[in-house]
Structure formats: C-alpha cells, structure tokens
Write an enzyme that holds these catalytic residues in place. Structure first.
Site, mmCIF file in Angstrom:
data_model
loop_
_atom_site.group_PDB
_atom_site.id
_atom_site.type_symbol
_atom_site.label_atom_id
_atom_site.label_comp_id
_atom_site.label_asym_id
_atom_site.label_seq_id
_atom_site.Cartn_x
_atom_site.Cartn_y
_atom_site.Cartn_z
ATOM 1 C CB CYS B 17 40.717 45.424 -11.456
ATOM 2 S SG CYS B 17 40.449 44.332 -12.443
ATOM 3 N N PRO B 18 40.715 48.860 -11.496
ATOM 4 C CG PRO B 18 39.319 50.866 -11.434
ATOM 5 C CD PRO B 18 40.413 50.069 -10.712
#
Lengths: 401, 75
Positions: B17-18
C-alpha cells in the site's frame, strides 16, 4: 625454553563518548514526535544530577546515605500523589510505563481470577495494554467510532457481563488525541464492581480532564519529559490486586528490586514542571493544532483524523491518500521535521496501525504530530507549509491519479 | 453475465500500500457506473485502506474478503 607467549591484545572496547560521537548531528531540527516521548526536561536533568551528588544509598539501609535515599523516595511519592490525586502509599515507581501497565493488569487479573478471566479493553488501547490483556487474560475489545472514541453502549454491556476480571481504558488516544469518555466508562465499571486500569500517559502534565473513579493509573515518565527508565503506577488501596511477581519491602510489597531514586526524582520533577505550566501550554498547543488543521485542509485528499474538539491539546494525526507513510516521514525528515507514522511500512511493523484500522481511517500516508514544550509557532507554520509540497512530490513519483 | 460479475480484475498481489489503491483509482474509470471492479491485494493495509478510499471517493465496497475485494463504481 619455549618462545615467550605473546599475550593476545585485548579486544578494543569503544568508550561511550565514542559511541555518542558516531550519532549524526543536524544543524536545525524540529522534533514533533512527542507522541513517542517529550524530550527530557532540563529541570528533570538537573534534579537527576543533583540527586546523584547527594550520595544516596540503598533506601533500606540504616546508615545516613540509606536514610537520605528513603527520605527522597518518600518525598517523591508525596509529590506525585498530590499531582495525580492519590495517597502517597498508592504510588509505585517501576522501570517503565510498560512495566507499570503489566504490574497493574497482571496483578488485578490475579486478584480477580475467581471472578473470571475476561479483560475488557477499547480496541484502540496502546499495544502494551493489548499485549498484557492477552498475556494475563482473555481480551474483549470494544469498538470505537470514526474519531476513535469508545462505544459506551458496547462498553457498558461488556463490563456488565459475568466473568470480567478487569477493564482497561486510556484517558486519551496516544495516536489521534481523542479523549475517551472516561468518567462515564469508569462509573459503569464501578457499578459492575470491575476494577479499571487507566493509561494516563497522554494526559499527565498536559490535560486536566477528570479521569473518574479508576482503580489503577499508569504512565511512562518519558511521556511527560522524565527519563524513560521510570514508570508510574498508582494503585488504589481498595483494589483487589495481588502481586504477580516476588516482592520486597522497598515499596510496600508492590514491586521487586530497588527503585532508581535519582531517576525517580527526575521523573517527579518533570511531572511537577509539566503540570505547573499545563494551562498556558495547553492553550498554546490547542491553538496551534487548530492552525495546523486549517492549513492542512488545503492539501487535496488529506484527512485529519481524531476529534477536532474533545482531544488532548498537543497531538494531531492525518492521512494523505496515495502516499506511503515511510516516504512521507523521510521527506519531512529531509525538510527538518521529526514526525511519527502509523503506516505499516514506516513503523517497522508488518501491519498498519490498529488504531486507524479500528476507526476506519486511511492507514497509508499517515503522520502523527506531537507538539513539545519547546515547539514554537514558527515551527508549526514551517511544518504546515512543508506538508503540501512533500505530499505532491510523492504522489507525482508514484504516478497517483 | 450478472451485475455482480467483475467487469475488470486488477491483480495487485505482492504490491505494498498505497500501490493497490492507486491502481484502482487509476483504472475504475474503465468500467461503467454500476459495474464492479475486482481487486486482488494481499498487503495487510489493503482492507482498511480500500474501505477508507471507497468512503472518500463515494464508491461502494461490495465485498471485502482479503485478498479479494469487489468495488462497485457509483461515481
């Protein structure tokens, strides 16, 4: 005759001063990571040095050095009792905030084991508290709202069930600053006859809110500018607590081993100093956090999390969409600001912050700002101005939409 | 094909992530409003972050069964 033995050269032991000299130095650096620790107060350092010059002995010894140490410890206990609203014989000094939480939770779980093994906790307690609840009982987490405030109906139901040994609720959240509805939650515990452990690290010396009828209160001294080697445990005399470890009579059978008296004096001096300045500093910090909230609202797709009003004065947390926390912390570090992050990649853990997850907040691109006693308005304005460009650079590098 | 079958699948397994959130944000425009994008993501932050992204962007998180997520385009 054999050859003379050549003695092996002893391994070179580096001096402590050499270790210190290896630490990098920075010309101008703004420390905004008070969520982890307030830097040691100069007043606490002076108290520590003065105490080491007193020639304090073992507080149990009968000679004058021992008596002086016992007197210093008694004075530290009286002063901290006054500062937290307790009796001197309810104060216990331990080796860290984690040790204080462990002693409180393990001892109440033991004292109440005939009643049950459930430990009611909010889902956003400090990981130390959650770890102790799991180690010494069966944790029953109660959820929180989008601001991180515990669900009171869920709390009432959980502490009212049979088989609850104890409950743990922080005074305010260490990551997002939201105050917990402690008075109401504590009353529910009292009505159910369940002892309540309050993690007060975020509020001692900073926030004057009423904490309600708790059974045990804990904090690490570094949270209020004391040495990290001291933890404060306040244990109500009526609490059903049993020592989870061997004990001795340094502190009335509630700890094991001699307390570090100069460090204790430094910790109590820090708490006294922070408490004396509390109102003025709280007003200043609250205004600057408001200013930060206003400035950061201009950065696109950035959410400030936590309650905007019912909060401790010095903490602010935000998450920026499409940004990774590690890069953001390093970008801000390059710009001269030390901040913390609850994003998985930045906190040297594999999982994202359990606090942000429980709140339903974005866990990536997270930054936690904690204002210190020495923070200035210029620091706050400079930081606010640095965030937008840092976020934009990272988004551009990641190809964010 | 039923309304719940994904019109697009994004395999973001192995991404941190992201990145999976950036991928769905870039590609959700390729399906029509009402259609479903399936996202495969095994980062532990994907579940909370995708839910937060849907809330912020006005999209619907139709199912969240890590590592398989389904998002219905509403906006």
């Amino acid at each position: 005759m054999s050859e003379p033995q050549v003695e092996p050269r002893p391994a070179r032991v580096p001096a402590a001063s050499e270790a210190v000299s290896r630490v990098e130095t920075t010309a101008r650096f703004c420390y905004l990571d008070v969520g982890s620790a307030e830097p040691l107060l100069p007043e606490a350092r002076s108290a520590w040095l003065a105490a080491t010059d007193l020639g304090l002995g073992d507080p149990r010894a009968l000679h004058h050095a021992g008596r002086r140490a016992a007197q210093a410890l008694a004075a530290a206990r009286e002063l901290s009792a006054e500062l937290v609203g307790a009796r001197p014989d309810e104060i216990v000094f331990l080796s860290s905030g984690a040790a204080a939480a462990r002693t409180a939770i393990a001892g109440l779980a033991l004292g109440r084991r005939r009643v049950g093994t459930t430990v009611v906790v909010s889902a956003v307690e400090h990981s130390t508290v959650l770890d102790c609840a799991a180690a010494y009982g069966e944790p029953r987490p109660v959820g929180v709202d989008a601001d991180g405030r515990v669900d009171l109906a869920g709390w009432d139901a959980a502490v009212g069930r049979p088989g609850v040994a104890l409950a743990c609720l922080q005074a305010a959240n260490q990551e997002v600053g939201t105050r917990q509805p402690l008075v109401t939650a504590a009353q529910a515990c009292a009505a159910a006859g369940v002892p309540l452990v309050v993690d007060a690290g975020t509020v001692l010396g900073r926030d004057a809110s009423d904490l309600g009828p708790w059974s045990a209160l804990t904090a690490g001294a570094q949270s209020f500018g004391g040495p990290p080697s001291v933890g404060l445990l306040v244990l109500r005399r009526g609490a059903r607590w049993r020592a989870p470890d061997p004990t001795d009579d340094y502190q009335d059978g509630r700890s094991f081993g001699a307390p570090d008296v100069p460090a204790v004096l430094a910790a109590v001096t820090a708490l006294q100093t922070m408490t004396a300045e509390r109102e003025a500093r709280a007003a200043r910090h609250a205004a600057w956090v408001d200013l930060l909230r206003t400035e950061l609202a201009r950065v696109p797709d950035l959410e400030v999390v936590g309650d905007p009003v019912d909060r401790v004065p010095h903490l602010l947390t935000f998450s920026a969409l499409y940004v990774d926390g590690e890069t953001l912390v390093l970008e801000l570090d390059r710009a001269g600001f030390a901040v913390a992050s609850g994003s998985a990649c930045s906190a040297r853990t594999a999982t994202p912050s359990h606090v942000l997850t429980a709140m339903g907040a974005l866990t990536h691109g997270n930054v936690r700002v904690g204002l210190s006693r020495d923070t200035t308005e210029a620091d706050v304005r400079a930081f606010a101005a640095a965030v937008g460009p840092a976020v934009a650079r990272i988004r551009s590098a990641l190809g964010a939409p | 094909m039923s309304a719940d079958d994904p019109a697009l699948t994004l395999d973001c397994r192995g991404m941190r992530c992201p990145r999976p959130i950036i991928e769905i944000a870039r590609r959700i425009g390729e399906v029509s409003v009402g259609e479903v994008v399936e996202l495969l993501a095994d980062d532990p932050a994907a579940a909370p972050d995708l839910a937060a992204w849907c809330r912020m962007r006005g999209q619907q998180l139709a199912s969240s069964e890590p590592p398989r997520f389904r998002v219905r385009r509403l906006d």
